[in-house]
Design an enzyme around this catalytic site. Structure first.
Site, mmCIF file in Angstrom:
data_model
loop_
_atom_site.group_PDB
_atom_site.id
_atom_site.type_symbol
_atom_site.label_atom_id
_atom_site.label_comp_id
_atom_site.label_asym_id
_atom_site.label_seq_id
_atom_site.Cartn_x
_atom_site.Cartn_y
_atom_site.Cartn_z
ATOM 1 N N HIS A 178 0.744 -1.165 -0.026
ATOM 2 C CA HIS A 178 0.027 0.032 -0.089
ATOM 3 C C HIS A 178 0.837 1.305 -0.001
ATOM 4 C CE1 HIS A 178 -3.045 2.861 0.857
ATOM 5 N NE2 HIS A 178 -3.861 1.982 1.589
ATOM 6 N N SER A 234 24.392 36.720 -58.856
ATOM 7 C CA SER A 234 23.876 36.924 -60.044
ATOM 8 C C SER A 234 22.258 36.626 -60.078
ATOM 9 C CB SER A 234 24.869 36.163 -60.994
ATOM 10 O OG SER A 234 24.128 36.427 -62.418
#
Length: 830
Positions: free
Chosen positions: A360, A660
């Site tokens: 538990h 270019s």
């Protein structure tokens, strides 16, 4: 069932998209599931020697009521303080529950693939813990040391108020953040509260869970007749020999998201929370710590109603199952009452209790139950509940819908979604129940890139090495993973730190091998600095084109394909052909069922081959591509499409420079004209050049001042590429003569594949017609700075919007070296 909405969904469903936990016998949820499947009981049975080392006196060890067993979570003394920005002293004063909850929150977000620093919504944090035994047994026993510290600092490091807010502060979570405390039902109540917060749109993601750490572990405990702990260290849930539970340490969190959002975001969904409910027993029971049939039945009925489903669709219930004489019978009676209001069927629903495996876990018990059930739904298996031989005589299983699952079984489905209930009941009467449903099958993933980039990032070198090893192991263990999904999660679902590692690969096996081998050809590590690294896009000019250029990009990158297709369709009337048939003469189809190109891929990856070619002898197709009227629009389209891919990947240029025709691409990306306007301009310009007399170009390894004396009316300086390299352009005969003269002078030079004398006086006849064409286009100021080939400096708005500038651009020298030098010398402008 695919990812589309189910007809049974109500719109209030929540997706579990991430999980992380540490439990007895399991440092992570994968090991946790493995233990559950194999029926492993993770209870540590202690011998006298161990207890003696722990300081347990001999008289205690001999007492028959002292139980030599513990449900131990390993590593409670470990904490990566520096990772979260804590000093060693701060960490020393902090309750381990705070430490492991913070680490678990980080792991949960990573498991879901979410980096809170990049998540656009609010993330909430809902969690609780248990009694602070660290303060009791460690800090308070050293009160002389504590006296030198500010009491508020001790309180902040140990107070229950700060479980959630500490995580929110350290991980920068801005949604609702608060601690919940309802004893054993804490984690499941946190899940319910987180779901409600999401449905109320208070946050967009929510972390929910709990933590429980007992620092005296692995010591044993005292058994008290009639109490709630087991006399022998085993939790025999629902069994006739069940006389109590064993309390243990653990932590668990899940990450939640509204289902509709999880589906839309294609999250990995582990399970769906169909509905949940909480209530309290009130005073209607025999004592404060006693359970209530009415309260438990009520919360289960309410959860079913909220989920909008019938009890007979539930095929498994993860019970509270503490093995106490009073608790187990009450729980089954409550479950039976809730189910039998809707069905009279018997023995159709399996039940189990994770407490029979790990004990538990108090405030973390509900988290263990939720994670277990989500993994059951994901793997479609029901693991055994341990230690059940003969039912508790107070439980009437014969007349109930339930039976105990005592072995690993496949979870069969009749075509309907698998569903399960999860119960958690706290001392004090706060009950919680959730209905989980299996996730819809994910939609099939689409095609992905053949090459993936895996990224790892950590704070330290040793952590990076560990991350590499962990990823290699994970890929080996999960070879069926989609590598593209792995790459995506590592990229967007992980926070970035100083230490970095990257890996280029094609398959999960290859990735695992390279990670293990520390391959330096396709992977490398480095330390990131805080220095800003601005990006500049550079665009080439004529001469780089070749058949099947960027074919793999075209086949695998939708964005690249989209823009190249758009260019091809737009230019069909202008060119009289489809440029794709010239660029890809062998077709563009991938191999059936793969993302690989039609041509076999080389076994070793060379990303440069995607965009560059070798020195093969030009064939007819290559010669066609060298024709100006085709080459210019093709290069423009390819470069623009590739730039869009980089932009889609999040790479934003601070500046651009083109060579270019490349300057036209830069101008287009900067918004000077649209993509279609740019295509039209470049195509018409190329057609004008194509009609000019032929010319030639020669690269010369000389500085500009040394080249100028060689020029005349037939020769122009076309480009200055570097301080020591130029290009001369002019008539074919004049270029041939210049080449011969330079060779005689032992000057290195090289003819350039070109049909025309670009950037020379030979372009003069078309300057005026091109200027007239430019007047028909609306030129706009650039939104991204770029360099001018004409001036070799940053282009001005006046230049970029002037038809005269672009007309002159054809015949002027390309001042690439000046632009590049200015770029490198003026980084503050980039």
């Amino acid at each position: 069932m695919k990812g589309a909405p189910s007809e049974s969904w109500t719109g209030s469903e929540i997706a579990i998209i991430g999980m992380a936990g540490r439990f007895p016998g399991a440092r992570n949820i994968d090991k946790f599931w493995q233990n559950l499947r194999q029926g492993v009981e993770s209870i540590h049975l202690l011998d006298d020697q161990e207890l003696a080392v722990l300081g347990v006196e001999e008289a205690v060890r001999r007492d028959p009521n002292y139980v030599k067993a513990a449900a131990v979570m390993e590593g409670i003394d470990l904490f990566d303080a520096a990772f979260f920005g804590y000093t060693p002293r701060e960490a020393e004063l902090m309750d381990p529950q705070h430490r492991v909850l913070l680490e678990c929150a980080w792991e949960t977000l990573e498991h879901a693939g979410y980096d809170p620093a990049r998540f656009p919504g609010a993330i909430g944090m809902f969690a609780g813990g248990t009694t602070n035994t660290y303060l009791l047994f460690n800090l308070m026993s050293n009160r002389d040391t504590l006296g030198v510290f500010d009491p508020m600092q001790i309180d902040i490091g140990n107070g229950a108020d700060f479980y959630a807010t500490r995580v929110s502060y350290k991980l920068n979570l801005t949604g609702p953040s608060f601690t919940l405390q309802t004893a054993c039902s804490t984690a499941l109540v946190a899940l319910h509260t987180a779901c409600q917060s999401l449905l109320n749109e208070e946050c967009d993601l929510a972390l929910a869970g709990g933590v429980s750490i007992h620092v005296k572990h692995p010591e044993g405990y005292w058994y008290v007749e009639g109490g709630n702990v087991s006399p022998d260290g085993h939790c025999r849930a629902f069994d006739a020999q069940g006389r109590g539970t064993i309390f243990g340490s653990g932590v668990g969190l899940v990450l939640l998201k509204r289902l509709e959002n999880a589906l839309a975001d294609r999250d990995h969904i582990h399970a769906i929370v169909r509905g949940s409910a909480i209530n309290n027993d009130g005073a209607g029971k025999v004592g404060f710590t006693a359970p209530s049939i009415t309260g438990q039945a009520g919360v289960i009925t309410e959860a079913l109603a909220f989920a909008g489903i019938k009890a007979d669709t539930i095929r498994y219930v993860e019970t509270h199952g503490t093995a106490t004489k009073l608790g187990d019978p009450v729980e089954i009676r409550a479950l039976t009452r809730a189910f039998q209001t809707q069905t009279t069927a018997k023995h159709f629903c399996a039940i189990g209790s994770v407490k029979s495996n790990v004990g538990h876990l108090a405030s973390a018990a509900g988290a263990a139950s939720i994670i277990k059930t989500a993994m059951m739904l994901q793997h479609q298996q029901i693991p055994p509940s341990l230690h059940f031989e003969k039912p508790n005589p107070e439980i009437d299983f014969e007349n109930s819908p339930f039976y105990i699952s005592t072995s690993l079984t496949e979870w069969a489905s009749n075509g309907a979604p698998r569903r399960a209930g999860v119960s958690s009941f706290g001392v004090g009467g706060t009950n919680a129940h959730a209905i989980l449903e299996e996730a819809p099958a994910p939609e099939p993933v689409g095609p992905s890139r053949p090459v993936q980039l895996l990224l790892l990032s950590t704070k330290t070198v040793t952590a990076l090495e560990a991350a590499q090893a962990n990823l290699a192991q994970h890929l080996n263990d999960h070879s069926d993973l989609n590598l593209a999904d792995v790459a995506y999660t590592l990229h967007v679902g992980r926070q970035t730190f100083a230490q970095r590692h990257m890996l280029i690969c094609r398959t999960t096996q290859e990735a695992a091998t390279l990670l293990a081998a520390h391959d330096t050809q396709r992977s490398f590590s480095s330390a990131a600095t805080s220095q800003e690294r601005p990006v500049v896009f550079m665009f080439p000019g004529m001469g780089d084109q070749y058949p099947e250029m960027a074919l793999e990009l075209y086949q695998t990158e939708p964005t690249f394909r989209q823009y190249l297709d758009r260019a091809a369709e737009f230019l069909k009337p202008e060119l009289g052909l489809d440029l794709r048939t010239v660029l890809y003469p062998n077709g563009t189809a991938a191999r059936p069922g793969t993302n690989e190109p039609a041509a076999a891929l080389a076994p070793q990856i060379d990303l440069r081959k995607m965009l560059r070619r070798g020195n093969e002898k030009p064939d007819s197709t290559t010669q066609q591509l060298n024709e100006t009227w085709l080459a210019h629009p093709i290069l423009f389209a390819l470069e623009y499409a590739l730039a869009q891919v980089w932009l889609e990947w999040g790479v934003q240029p601070r500046a651009m420079i083109g060579y270019s025709i490349g300057e036209y691409v830069a101008a287009c990306l900067a918004g000077v004209y649209s993509f279609e306007e740019g295509l039209s301009l470049v195509a018409k310009r190329a057609q004008m050049i194509q009609k000019l007399p032929g010319g030639a170009m020669l690269a010369v390894l000389l500085p500009e001042e040394a080249v100028l004396p060689w020029l005349n009316e037939q020769l122009s300086l076309a480009a200055v590429n570097t301080a020591q390299a130029c290009v001369v352009s002019g008539a074919i005969e004049a270029i041939t003569q210049l080449e011969r003269q330079l060779i005689e002078k032992s000057v290195a030079c090289q003819r350039i594949h070109s049909q025309h004398a670009f950037h020379s006086t030979w372009m003069t006849p078309i300057v005026e017609p091109f200027r007239e064409l430019l007047h028909q286009v609306t030129l706009r100021p650039p939104t991204i700075p770029f360099f001018s080939n004409v001036t070799g400096d940053w282009i001005t708005a006046n230049e970029a919007t002037s038809p005269d500038y672009w007309a002159r651009h054809m015949s002027q020298t390309v001042r690439f070296a000046s632009g590049l030098q200015a770029l490198l010398q003026q980084p503050q402008q980039v």
